[in-house]
Design a protein around this motif. Structure first.
Motif, PDB file in Angstrom:
ATOM      1  N   GLY B  56       0.850  -1.186   0.000  1.00 44.81           N
ATOM      2  CA  GLY B  56       0.000   0.000   0.000  1.00 44.81           C
ATOM      3  C   GLY B  56       0.881   1.230   0.000  1.00 44.81           C
ATOM      4  N   ASN B  57       0.675   2.104   1.000  1.00 43.28           N
ATOM      5  CA  ASN B  57       1.489   3.311   1.069  1.00 43.28           C
ATOM      6  C   ASN B  57       2.663   3.188   2.034  1.00 43.28           C
ATOM      7  OD1 ASN B  57       0.250   4.946  -0.818  1.00 43.28           O
ATOM      8  ND2 ASN B  57      -1.422   5.422   0.592  1.00 43.28           N
ATOM      9  N   THR B  58       2.842   2.024   2.627  1.00 46.59           N
ATOM     10  CA  THR B  58       4.000   1.824   3.493  1.00 46.59           C
ATOM     11  C   THR B  58       5.148   1.311   2.637  1.00 46.59           C
ATOM     12  OG1 THR B  58       2.504   1.246   5.264  1.00 46.59           O
ATOM     13  CG2 THR B  58       4.803   0.741   5.605  1.00 46.59           C
ATOM     14  N   LYS B  59       6.303   1.987   2.743  1.00 48.75           N
ATOM     15  CA  LYS B  59       7.430   1.622   1.894  1.00 48.75           C
ATOM     16  C   LYS B  59       8.650   1.365   2.760  1.00 48.75           C
ATOM     17  CE  LYS B  59       5.438   4.414  -1.663  1.00 48.75           C
ATOM     18  NZ  LYS B  59       5.461   5.628  -2.434  1.00 48.75           N
ATOM     19  N   ALA B  60       9.351   0.276   2.478  1.00 44.93           N
ATOM     20  CA  ALA B  60      10.519  -0.064   3.305  1.00 44.93           C
ATOM     21  C   ALA B  60      11.674  -0.525   2.431  1.00 44.93           C
ATOM     22  CB  ALA B  60      10.165  -1.157   4.299  1.00 44.93           C
ATOM     23  N   LEU B  61      12.861  -0.270   2.941  1.00 42.83           N
ATOM     24  CA  LEU B  61      14.092  -0.652   2.261  1.00 42.83           C
ATOM     25  C   LEU B  61      14.872  -1.521   3.242  1.00 42.83           C
ATOM     26  CD1 LEU B  61      15.365   0.103  -0.446  1.00 42.83           C
ATOM     27  CD2 LEU B  61      16.341   2.096   0.642  1.00 42.83           C
ATOM     28  N   ALA B  62      15.303  -2.716   2.806  1.00 41.03           N
ATOM     29  CA  ALA B  62      16.048  -3.599   3.707  1.00 41.03           C
ATOM     30  C   ALA B  62      17.395  -3.935   3.085  1.00 41.03           C
ATOM     31  CB  ALA B  62      15.266  -4.878   3.965  1.00 41.03           C
ATOM     32  N   VAL B  63      18.432  -3.952   3.907  1.00 40.23           N
ATOM     33  CA  VAL B  63      19.777  -4.252   3.436  1.00 40.23           C
ATOM     34  C   VAL B  63      20.396  -5.283   4.373  1.00 40.23           C
ATOM     35  CG1 VAL B  63      22.020  -3.279   2.910  1.00 40.23           C
ATOM     36  CG2 VAL B  63      20.013  -1.911   2.573  1.00 40.23           C
ATOM     37  N   VAL B  64      21.068  -6.278   3.810  1.00 44.15           N
ATOM     38  CA  VAL B  64      21.703  -7.315   4.622  1.00 44.15           C
ATOM     39  C   VAL B  64      23.197  -7.355   4.312  1.00 44.15           C
ATOM     40  CG1 VAL B  64      21.856  -9.796   5.001  1.00 44.15           C
ATOM     41  CG2 VAL B  64      19.644  -8.727   4.789  1.00 44.15           C
ATOM     42  N   TYR B  65      24.009  -7.354   5.357  1.00 46.23           N
ATOM     43  CA  TYR B  65      25.443  -7.570   5.210  1.00 46.23           C
ATOM     44  C   TYR B  65      25.802  -8.837   5.973  1.00 46.23           C
ATOM     45  CZ  TYR B  65      25.765  -2.727   3.692  1.00 46.23           C
ATOM     46  OH  TYR B  65      25.624  -1.556   3.017  1.00 46.23           O
ATOM     47  N   GLY B  66      26.549  -9.709   5.356  1.00 46.24           N
ATOM     48  CA  GLY B  66      27.007 -10.860   6.113  1.00 46.24           C
ATOM     49  C   GLY B  66      26.709 -12.166   5.429  1.00 46.24           C
ATOM     50  N   PRO B  67      27.004 -13.297   6.085  1.00 41.89           N
ATOM     51  CA  PRO B  67      27.688 -13.381   7.371  1.00 41.89           C
ATOM     52  C   PRO B  67      29.131 -12.903   7.273  1.00 41.89           C
ATOM     53  CG  PRO B  67      27.267 -15.561   6.460  1.00 41.89           C
ATOM     54  CD  PRO B  67      26.653 -14.607   5.548  1.00 41.89           C
ATOM     55  N   HIS B  68      29.575 -12.125   8.250  1.00 41.67           N
ATOM     56  CA  HIS B  68      30.954 -11.660   8.245  1.00 41.67           C
ATOM     57  C   HIS B  68      31.522 -11.699   9.653  1.00 41.67           C
ATOM     58  CE1 HIS B  68      29.760  -7.838   9.973  1.00 41.67           C
ATOM     59  NE2 HIS B  68      28.814  -7.718   9.077  1.00 41.67           N
TER      60      HIS B  68
END
Lengths: 293, 257
Positions: B56-68
């Protein structure tokens, strides 16, 4: 300053229905691969209620009774004998920690480097104290994987004259899965630069060295100024590598060279423009196909 | 557009009719209808995995680093599995009122903790001893169901990073109004005094990764609400599945194998 602007272009959508039927080997996490108990569980799978289930999104690979799922994008999984390029992150007692795009930092033991003064030198307590003189935090090295520890960390060695500290050059980071495994990963390209294709996706571009000093044992770094023409060749190669990786073309000496040749009609800075990139990569792929057939 | 209308309505009258007599909600949805979900994987080149998701109008950005390797505090290292480190933040411009601190306030810290618990249930951390997996989620526009949108976006990012998971984690926020469970609440409904419940589910096995509810609800209604939440999560999982498969096809066509 003249800015370069372009209109947004529409993403090309691949129709799912067209190829969904013939790509049975692509799985997503939670997909049951087989409920037959006669198979062995490899990487990227787990057993859930006696069913072999995928845990990553990727391609299923079967070798006899072993089933693995290979994810499209992942960190570097080192194997013994791989050539890597890495950066020193820490100096510890008797060892260096090296960042190699792996799951854990790799280890370079003081006993597995060639110190100046010959092969058979004993490593004394003094050497431990002067470790920072050889390699400092932030230094780049090339090395080979000597062994893999039980927790997945890599042990490196530089016991050959071709490995050691890296001097002047450019580092390019690309996905490890795009590096083609070959007999040698050190190449002197005919265009006037040298390249180290690390299996971990770190590629080192540097001017072709002249005479090598045997005595320095890989710790000597030349600080001579590099000529403008050499620097231009290296910058062009860097942009070519980025173009190849953006279009997911396997990187090895021939593909880099063909890409370099195709890019010659453009200026170095123009190679990164999407349309130029596409054109160069298309030409490279054509040359590669011609060479194969 | 629809959320704009919601705000206007909220401003005008206090006791708002969340469900009309005809069975429609404020933004025109039916009780069990989800908002439109759009998502993309692999939006950043530098990160190990990344995803953008709109619900809908909820917007999200997700970023993953790893495994490190463990960075920062070494003492948190676990010798039998990986540590999951989550950070939830909201962009300063994500709400109608400008936010002062994008992260680090009490609400965000709680949300980070919930995300961590959710992904510890799904990611196979025992495969990566002594290492760390970082999940950073940012809300770019907030219109209700922030937790569930974050979980859905982070799931896609984790899959993009090639980190092994038992199954997708799908989340949904549901509420209870007029004896009817409402699926996938928007901001106007969430703030309109509805007793809401957030559920994160591993859809194939039906295991619950996280269940959160901080409102009063009669015990008899709980089962209906849980059923609605499960159905909503499974609906989300179908959409995510499609996104992942599409991404796989495109990527494997590009490499040409």
């Amino acid at each position: 300053m003249a800015a370069d602007m372009r209109l947004p272009n529409i993403r090309k959508l691949v129709s799912l229905s067209l190829s969904a039927g013939d790509r049975r080997d692509l799985v997503v996490p939670g997909d049951v691969i087989t409920s037959d108990s006669g198979f062995m569980r490899g990487h990227g799978t787990y057993v859930d209620e006696e069913k072999l289930t995928a845990s990553v999104a990727g391609e299923v690979q079967r070798v006899d009774k072993l089933i693995c799922v290979r994810p499209l994008k992942t960190r570097f999984n080192g194997e013994v004998g791989d050539v890597v390029v890495g950066r020193i992150t820490e100096v510890q007692q008797k060892r260096w920690k090296v960042e190699t795009n792996s799951r854990l930092d790799s280890i370079l033991l003081l006993s597995s480097v060639n110190l100046p003064g010959g092969e058979l030198r004993r490593r004394s307590a003094e050497d431990e104290l002067t470790m920072r003189e050889y390699l400092l935090e932030g230094d780049l090295i090339s090395a080979e994987v000597q062994s893999v520890f039980s927790d997945g960390a890599l042990s490196l060695h530089t016991r050959s004259l071709k490995y050691g500290k890296l001097g002047q050059g450019v580092l390019v980071q690309i996905s490890p899965s795009l590096i083609k495994r070959q007999k040698t990963h050190f190449h002197n390209l005919p265009c006037g630069a040298s390249i180290i294709l690390g299996n971990n996706g770190f590629v080192w571009l540097y001017p072709t060295p002249g005479q090598q000093d045997e005595e320095a044992g890989g710790f000597y770094t030349s600080l001579e100024p590099i000529s403008l023409s050499d620097r231009e060749v290296i910058s062009r190669l860097r942009n070519c590598l980025l173009a190849l990786s953006a279009h997911k073309v396997l990187v090895f000496d021939t593909s880099v060279l063909y890409c370099y040749e195709s890019s010659l009609q453009h200026q170095v800075k123009d190679i990164l423009k999407p349309e130029v990139m596409e054109e160069i990569v298309m030409l490279t792929q054509q040359k590669l196909i011609e060479q194969e057939g | 557009m629809s959320s704009f209308r919601c705000f206007v309505l909220c401003g005008n009258m206090a006791g708002l009719e969340l469900l009309s007599d005809q069975g429609y909600r404020l933004d025109g949805r039916k009780a069990s209808e989800l908002r439109k979900v759009q998502a993309r994987m692999g939006v950043f080149a530098q990160a190990d995995g990344s995803a953008y998701l709109e619900q809908g109008n909820t917007k999200a950005l997700a970023v993953v680093y790893g495994p490190h390797e463990m960075r920062g505090s070494r003492s948190r290292t676990l010798h039998d599995r990986a540590v999951i480190n989550c950070q939830y933040s909201m962009a300063t411009f994500s709400m109608s009122e400008r936010k002062r601190r994008p992260h680090g306030d009490r609400k965000s810290t709680e949300m980070s903790l919930h995300l961590k618990q959710t992904f510890e249930a799904a990611v196979m951390t025992q495969l990566y001893p002594r290492s760390q997996i970082d999940i950073y989620v940012k809300i770019l526009q907030s219109d209700g169901g922030n937790y569930s949108v974050c979980v859905n976006a982070a799931t896609l990012a984790v899959i993009d990073a090639g980190i092994p998971m038992l199954d997708y984690v799908c989340a949904s926020t549901v509420g209870f109004v007029d004896e009817t469970p409402l699926a996938d609440l928007c901001y106007a409904e969430e703030s309109g005094g509805v007793s809401s419940l957030a559920l994160a589910l591993l859809p194939r096995g039906g295991q619950i990764a996280l269940l959160q509810m901080d409102a009063r609800l009669h015990q008899d209604n709980l089962e209906a609400l849980m059923d609605a939440a499960m159905t909503a999560c499974k609906g989300v999982s179908k959409v995510l599945d499609q996104v992942v498969r599409q991404h796989l096809q495109e990527a494997s066509l590009a490499t040409g194998d």
